[in-house]
Structure formats: C-alpha cells, structure tokens
Scaffold this motif. Structure first.
Motif, mmCIF file in Angstrom:
data_model
loop_
_atom_site.group_PDB
_atom_site.id
_atom_site.type_symbol
_atom_site.label_atom_id
_atom_site.label_comp_id
_atom_site.label_asym_id
_atom_site.label_seq_id
_atom_site.Cartn_x
_atom_site.Cartn_y
_atom_site.Cartn_z
ATOM 1 N N LEU A 146 0.833 -1.201 0.000
ATOM 2 C CA LEU A 146 0.000 0.000 0.000
ATOM 3 C C LEU A 146 0.866 1.248 0.000
ATOM 4 N N VAL A 147 0.516 2.215 -0.853
ATOM 5 C CA VAL A 147 1.135 3.532 -0.782
ATOM 6 C C VAL A 147 0.028 4.527 -0.437
ATOM 7 N N ASP A 148 0.232 5.264 0.651
ATOM 8 C CA ASP A 148 -0.712 6.290 1.099
ATOM 9 C C ASP A 148 -0.140 7.631 0.673
ATOM 10 N N LEU A 149 -0.718 8.193 -0.358
ATOM 11 C CA LEU A 149 -0.228 9.431 -0.975
ATOM 12 C C LEU A 149 -0.921 10.621 -0.316
ATOM 13 N N GLY A 150 -0.186 11.279 0.554
ATOM 14 C CA GLY A 150 -0.755 12.328 1.389
ATOM 15 C C GLY A 150 -1.207 11.712 2.700
ATOM 16 N N CYS A 151 -0.298 10.987 3.355
ATOM 17 C CA CYS A 151 -0.656 10.184 4.530
ATOM 18 C C CYS A 151 -0.998 11.008 5.758
ATOM 19 N N GLY A 152 -0.588 12.296 5.783
ATOM 20 C CA GLY A 152 -0.911 13.133 6.940
ATOM 21 C C GLY A 152 -0.465 12.489 8.233
ATOM 22 N N GLY A 153 -1.388 12.401 9.192
ATOM 23 C CA GLY A 153 -1.079 11.861 10.515
ATOM 24 C C GLY A 153 -1.069 10.352 10.607
ATOM 25 N N GLY B 270 4.023 5.650 3.436
ATOM 26 C CA GLY B 270 3.277 6.892 3.610
ATOM 27 C C GLY B 270 4.118 8.055 3.122
ATOM 28 N N ILE B 271 3.539 8.875 2.264
ATOM 29 C CA ILE B 271 4.250 10.031 1.712
ATOM 30 C C ILE B 271 3.430 11.275 2.001
ATOM 31 N N ASP B 272 4.096 12.296 2.516
ATOM 32 C CA ASP B 272 3.434 13.571 2.783
ATOM 33 C C ASP B 272 4.486 14.666 2.758
ATOM 34 N N ILE B 273 4.041 15.887 2.561
ATOM 35 C CA ILE B 273 4.964 17.022 2.556
ATOM 36 C C ILE B 273 5.055 17.681 3.929
ATOM 37 N N SER B 274 4.152 17.300 4.832
ATOM 38 C CA SER B 274 4.049 17.939 6.145
ATOM 39 C C SER B 274 4.891 17.228 7.199
ATOM 40 N N TRP B 275 5.878 17.949 7.759
ATOM 41 C CA TRP B 275 6.666 17.373 8.851
ATOM 42 C C TRP B 275 5.793 17.062 10.058
ATOM 43 N N PRO B 276 4.874 17.945 10.483
ATOM 44 C CA PRO B 276 4.032 17.586 11.636
ATOM 45 C C PRO B 276 3.189 16.338 11.375
ATOM 46 N N GLY B 277 2.669 16.210 10.173
ATOM 47 C CA GLY B 277 1.899 15.021 9.844
ATOM 48 C C GLY B 277 2.744 13.765 9.889
ATOM 49 N N LEU B 278 3.941 13.830 9.343
ATOM 50 C CA LEU B 278 4.833 12.667 9.352
ATOM 51 C C LEU B 278 5.269 12.300 10.770
ATOM 52 N N GLU B 279 5.470 13.291 11.608
ATOM 53 C CA GLU B 279 5.814 13.010 13.001
ATOM 54 C C GLU B 279 4.657 12.284 13.689
ATOM 55 N N ARG B 280 3.434 12.723 13.438
ATOM 56 C CA ARG B 280 2.267 12.041 14.024
ATOM 57 C C ARG B 280 2.164 10.616 13.466
ATOM 58 N N LEU C 235 8.011 6.012 6.043
ATOM 59 C CA LEU C 235 7.458 7.337 5.835
ATOM 60 C C LEU C 235 8.478 8.180 5.093
ATOM 61 N N LEU C 236 7.975 8.959 4.133
ATOM 62 C CA LEU C 236 8.848 9.839 3.361
ATOM 63 C C LEU C 236 8.222 11.213 3.239
ATOM 64 N N ARG C 237 9.052 12.221 3.265
ATOM 65 C CA ARG C 237 8.589 13.577 2.992
ATOM 66 C C ARG C 237 8.877 13.866 1.530
ATOM 67 N N SER C 238 7.816 14.191 0.780
ATOM 68 C CA SER C 238 7.988 14.494 -0.630
ATOM 69 C C SER C 238 6.794 15.276 -1.136
ATOM 70 N N ASP C 239 7.035 16.043 -2.171
ATOM 71 C CA ASP C 239 5.978 16.677 -2.944
ATOM 72 C C ASP C 239 5.322 15.573 -3.767
ATOM 73 N N LEU C 240 4.016 15.436 -3.699
ATOM 74 C CA LEU C 240 3.323 14.356 -4.400
ATOM 75 C C LEU C 240 3.392 14.482 -5.916
ATOM 76 N N ALA C 241 3.728 15.633 -6.414
ATOM 77 C CA ALA C 241 3.861 15.811 -7.865
ATOM 78 C C ALA C 241 5.238 15.387 -8.368
ATOM 79 N N ASP C 242 6.113 14.974 -7.451
ATOM 80 C CA ASP C 242 7.478 14.607 -7.814
ATOM 81 C C ASP C 242 7.844 13.276 -7.155
#
Length: 166
Positions: free
Chosen positions: A59-66, A82-92, A106-113
C-alpha cells in the motif's frame, strides 16, 4: 529495503522503520485538530480502503498526513509507504506506527514529484481526505496522477477521496 524503490533514504532508514522526521515543528497541534475534524470520515474511508486490501499487499498512502490509514491497515500489508509534505503530519504518523509492523516507511515528498519510486510497486494506492484538491496548480495535479498510475502494479487499485470544487 523494499524491492524496486530507489530512494537512498529508504535503504538507510527503513532498517529502523522510518525516515527521520524533524522535531520542533511550528504547529504540531494542527495535525491533531485535523484528525478530530475528520474522525467520522476517517472510519468510512478506512472501511472503503480495507475492502481493497488483502494479506501481503503493498500500500502507498499518498498524502498520509497523521497516518490514520497506515495505522488502521498496518498488520494486513507487507509494505506500507506513507508520503506527505508535512513534517508535523509525518511526526504524528511516526508516533502512530511506532508499535506496528516494521514494514512501514514514511517519506517527505511533494506528491507531484515521485520519480524516486520505481514503476509497478504497489497493489493499492490511496489519496484520501481531499488531498487531491490540495495539489495545485493543475499541472502538478496532473503529474501526481501520472505518478499514481505508474507506481501501481498492473491491475492495481487507486482510491481517491475528493470533494467537488464547483
């Protein structure tokens, strides 16, 4: 390291389960406020996504948030990314998944890239909680959708929760 995923950070950090998430974020409470606001929708979305999962799926959760979806599906999937651009979301997300299966990253990334993910890696892709509508401008949204299709295995399922802007 999961087969086919090229990002060096995955190789380095998945051994300890997660990509490192920065501490001292500007507004970590914003994630919790978003979670409370979306709690009823969350249950419906998790039930919907769960119908498409099977033991051992990827499973890939694109914009996984919290990490609500990742937490709810953790024990069923052989790999969850899980991929999201938000550090607070990734920490949660990291906090939520700390006691779950080790096959989650978990990865921090722009979903368009998402060039760092090889083709045909996931059985199920999810883009929930109106994340699609947050990808702007239209060209970035188009790029995201191309990536979402590309990273799914043939016959894979892409689940999108979106609001109508009109």
């Amino acid at each position: 390291m999961p087969d086919g995923i090229r990002l060096p950070e995955l190789q380095s950090f998945c051994g300890i389960r997660f990509v490192r998430v920065l501490r001292g974020v500007p507004d970590p409470d914003a994630v919790l406020q978003d979670e409370r606001a979306a709690s009823e929708l969350h249950h419906a979305d998790v039930a919907w996504v769960s119908k498409h999962l099977f033991p051992g799926c990827r499973l890939v959760d694109l914009g996984c948030g919290g990490g609500r979806l990742l937490e709810a599906t953790a024990r069923l999937c052989s790999l969850s990314l899980g991929i999201d651009i938000s550090w607070p979301g990734l920490e949660r997300s990291r906090q939520r998944l700390a006691s779950e299966s080790p096959n989650h990253c978990l990865l921090r990334s722009d979903l368009a890239d998402l060039d760092f993910i090889s083709d045909h890696q996931f059985d199920v892709g999810a883009c929930l909680f109106s994340t699609l509508g947050m990808i702007y401008p239209a060209e970035a949204r188009d790029s995201f959708l191309v990536h979402a299709r590309r990273v799914l295995k043939p016959g894979g399922v892409f689940l999108v929760h979106a609001h109508n802007r009109s």
